[in-house]
Design a protein around this motif. Structure first.
Motif, PDB file in Angstrom:
ATOM      1  N   LEU A 199       0.728  -1.057  -0.013  1.00 33.18           N
ATOM      2  CA  LEU A 199      -0.161  -0.145  -0.017  1.00 33.18           C
ATOM      3  C   LEU A 199       0.877   1.367  -0.033  1.00 33.18           C
ATOM      4  N   ILE A 200       2.009   1.238   0.677  1.00 32.24           N
ATOM      5  CA  ILE A 200       2.773   2.350   0.931  1.00 32.24           C
ATOM      6  C   ILE A 200       3.273   2.642  -0.425  1.00 32.24           C
ATOM      7  N   ILE A 201       3.990   1.305  -1.121  1.00 25.78           N
ATOM      8  CA  ILE A 201       4.781   1.670  -2.592  1.00 25.78           C
ATOM      9  C   ILE A 201       3.625   2.245  -3.416  1.00 25.78           C
ATOM     10  N   ASP A 202       2.225   1.711  -3.623  1.00 19.98           N
ATOM     11  CA  ASP A 202       1.425   1.984  -4.374  1.00 19.98           C
ATOM     12  C   ASP A 202       1.056   3.587  -4.429  1.00 19.98           C
ATOM     13  N   ALA A 203       1.118   4.047  -2.987  1.00 25.91           N
ATOM     14  CA  ALA A 203       0.851   5.648  -2.751  1.00 25.91           C
ATOM     15  C   ALA A 203       1.708   6.490  -3.464  1.00 25.91           C
ATOM     16  N   ILE A 204       2.946   5.882  -3.949  1.00 21.88           N
ATOM     17  CA  ILE A 204       3.984   6.683  -4.522  1.00 21.88           C
ATOM     18  C   ILE A 204       3.452   7.264  -6.143  1.00 21.88           C
ATOM     19  N   PRO A 205       3.401   8.331  -6.403  1.00 25.28           N
ATOM     20  CA  PRO A 205       2.652   8.874  -7.456  1.00 25.28           C
ATOM     21  C   PRO A 205       3.652   8.394  -8.841  1.00 25.28           C
ATOM     22  N   GLY A 206       2.922   7.655  -9.868  1.00 29.33           N
ATOM     23  CA  GLY A 206       3.490   7.439 -11.063  1.00 29.33           C
ATOM     24  C   GLY A 206       4.208   5.829 -10.910  1.00 29.33           C
ATOM     25  N   MET A 207       3.503   5.102  -9.854  1.00 24.24           N
ATOM     26  CA  MET A 207       4.192   3.823  -9.645  1.00 24.24           C
ATOM     27  C   MET A 207       3.120   2.934 -10.374  1.00 24.24           C
ATOM     28  N   ASN A 208       3.984   2.082 -11.424  1.00 25.01           N
ATOM     29  CA  ASN A 208       3.048   1.015 -11.781  1.00 25.01           C
ATOM     30  C   ASN A 208       3.191  -0.345 -11.274  1.00 25.01           C
ATOM     31  N   GLN A 209       2.635  -1.008 -11.676  1.00 18.54           N
ATOM     32  CA  GLN A 209       2.462  -2.385 -10.850  1.00 18.54           C
ATOM     33  C   GLN A 209       3.540  -3.410 -11.016  1.00 18.54           C
ATOM     34  N   GLN A 210       4.254  -3.397 -12.045  1.00 25.82           N
ATOM     35  CA  GLN A 210       5.631  -4.069 -12.161  1.00 25.82           C
ATOM     36  C   GLN A 210       6.647  -3.703 -11.259  1.00 25.82           C
ATOM     37  N   VAL A 211       6.892  -2.455 -11.249  1.00 23.84           N
ATOM     38  CA  VAL A 211       7.946  -1.963 -10.078  1.00 23.84           C
ATOM     39  C   VAL A 211       7.453  -1.933  -8.788  1.00 23.84           C
ATOM     40  N   SER A 212       6.076  -1.787  -8.548  1.00 24.49           N
ATOM     41  CA  SER A 212       5.446  -1.693  -7.148  1.00 24.49           C
ATOM     42  C   SER A 212       5.800  -3.314  -6.615  1.00 24.49           C
ATOM     43  N   TRP A 213       5.188  -4.651  -7.290  1.00 24.98           N
ATOM     44  CA  TRP A 213       5.532  -5.720  -6.896  1.00 24.98           C
ATOM     45  C   TRP A 213       6.902  -6.062  -6.774  1.00 24.98           C
ATOM     46  N   THR A 214       7.750  -5.678  -7.967  1.00 25.59           N
ATOM     47  CA  THR A 214       9.255  -6.058  -7.550  1.00 25.59           C
ATOM     48  C   THR A 214       9.860  -5.223  -6.368  1.00 25.59           C
ATOM     49  N   LEU A 215       9.606  -3.993  -6.082  1.00 26.31           N
ATOM     50  CA  LEU A 215       9.961  -3.283  -4.988  1.00 26.31           C
ATOM     51  C   LEU A 215       9.573  -3.933  -3.567  1.00 26.31           C
ATOM     52  N   VAL A 216       8.152  -4.310  -3.670  1.00 18.56           N
ATOM     53  CA  VAL A 216       7.853  -5.085  -2.335  1.00 18.56           C
ATOM     54  C   VAL A 216       8.750  -6.308  -2.236  1.00 18.56           C
ATOM     55  N   ASN A 217       8.668  -7.176  -3.238  1.00 19.61           N
ATOM     56  CA  ASN A 217       9.484  -8.254  -3.005  1.00 19.61           C
ATOM     57  C   ASN A 217      10.928  -8.258  -2.743  1.00 19.61           C
ATOM     58  N   LEU A 218      11.496  -7.279  -3.434  1.00 20.44           N
ATOM     59  CA  LEU A 218      12.993  -7.100  -2.949  1.00 20.44           C
ATOM     60  C   LEU A 218      13.025  -6.455  -1.677  1.00 20.44           C
ATOM     61  N   ILE A 219      12.173  -5.533  -1.293  1.00 18.95           N
ATOM     62  CA  ILE A 219      12.451  -5.194   0.058  1.00 18.95           C
ATOM     63  C   ILE A 219      12.148  -6.233   1.427  1.00 18.95           C
ATOM     64  N   TYR A 220      10.983  -6.987   1.061  1.00 15.80           N
ATOM     65  CA  TYR A 220      10.847  -8.031   2.062  1.00 15.80           C
ATOM     66  C   TYR A 220      12.061  -9.007   2.112  1.00 15.80           C
TER      67      TYR A 220
END
Length: 194
Positions: free
Chosen positions: A76-97
């Motif tokens: 939810l926090i990463i999706d709140a960033i303006p201009g964030m698409n799903q590919q980058v969002s899911w990749t960032l969530v995965n990499l951060i976790y």
């Protein structure tokens, strides 16, 4: 009054089994539960003197659910960033976790608090090796291994199976899963940390 026999005698089946097949021993299981550490008397006494609260929280009520909650909050926090698409969002969530879980379970040795109670018995062990007293294939360790795999599968699906994003997510997953294997010893992990 007529009494019934208490035993039943069955006829033989007449199946002859070769002696070589009858004497074959059962094969061992591929799953082996073993403890980590040298097992010296001093180490065992120090580890069993007090409860290791550094590793026991993993089996506490709600400890497994917190991983899912943190992943959802991070998404939810990463999706709140303006201009964030799903590919980058899911990749960032995965990499951060994966980065946080690697650092937490495999990157730090010892006990951060109350270490004087254990006489240094856990100083050379990571949190992963302290969980369930080092036994492998426990429910907690299976859960902690399956969460990154399921998150990887979800991120791969939501990135539309992009080969470049897949390669990034897969290499991060392998980097996190290798230290969880029972074949990887403490010394191999210490070489990576050096």
């Amino acid at each position: 009054m007529n009494s019934r026999p208490t035993t039943i005698k069955l006829p033989t089946m007449g199946i002859d089994v070769p002696a070589s097949l009858r004497t074959r021993q059962r094969s061992g299981s591929i799953v082996k539960v073993e403890k980590v550490g040298d097992g010296s008397l001093e180490e065992v006494l120090d580890q069993n003197g007090y409860v290791n609260i550094n590793a026991n929280w993993v089996n506490a009520k709600g400890a497994w659910l917190i991983h899912i909650v943190l992943i959802c909050i991070g998404k939810l926090i990463i999706d709140a960033i303006p201009g964030m698409n799903q590919q980058v969002s899911w990749t960032l969530v995965n990499l951060i976790y994966l980065a946080v879980s690697y650092l937490m379970f495999h990157g730090v040795t010892g006990i951060p608090f109350g270490s004087d109670l254990h006489g240094g018995a856990y100083d050379d062990l990571t949190l992963w090796e302290q969980i369930d007293d080092g036994a492998q294939y426990t429910p907690a360790k299976k859960w902690l291994t399956s969460v990154p795999v399921v998150l990887f599968l979800a991120s791969t699906h939501y990135t539309n199976y992009n080969p470049w994003v897949f390669a990034i997510n897969f290499s991060a997953l392998v980097f996190v899963l290798i230290p969880k294997l029972p074949q990887v010893s403490v010394n191999v992990c210490l070489l990576v940390r050096s």
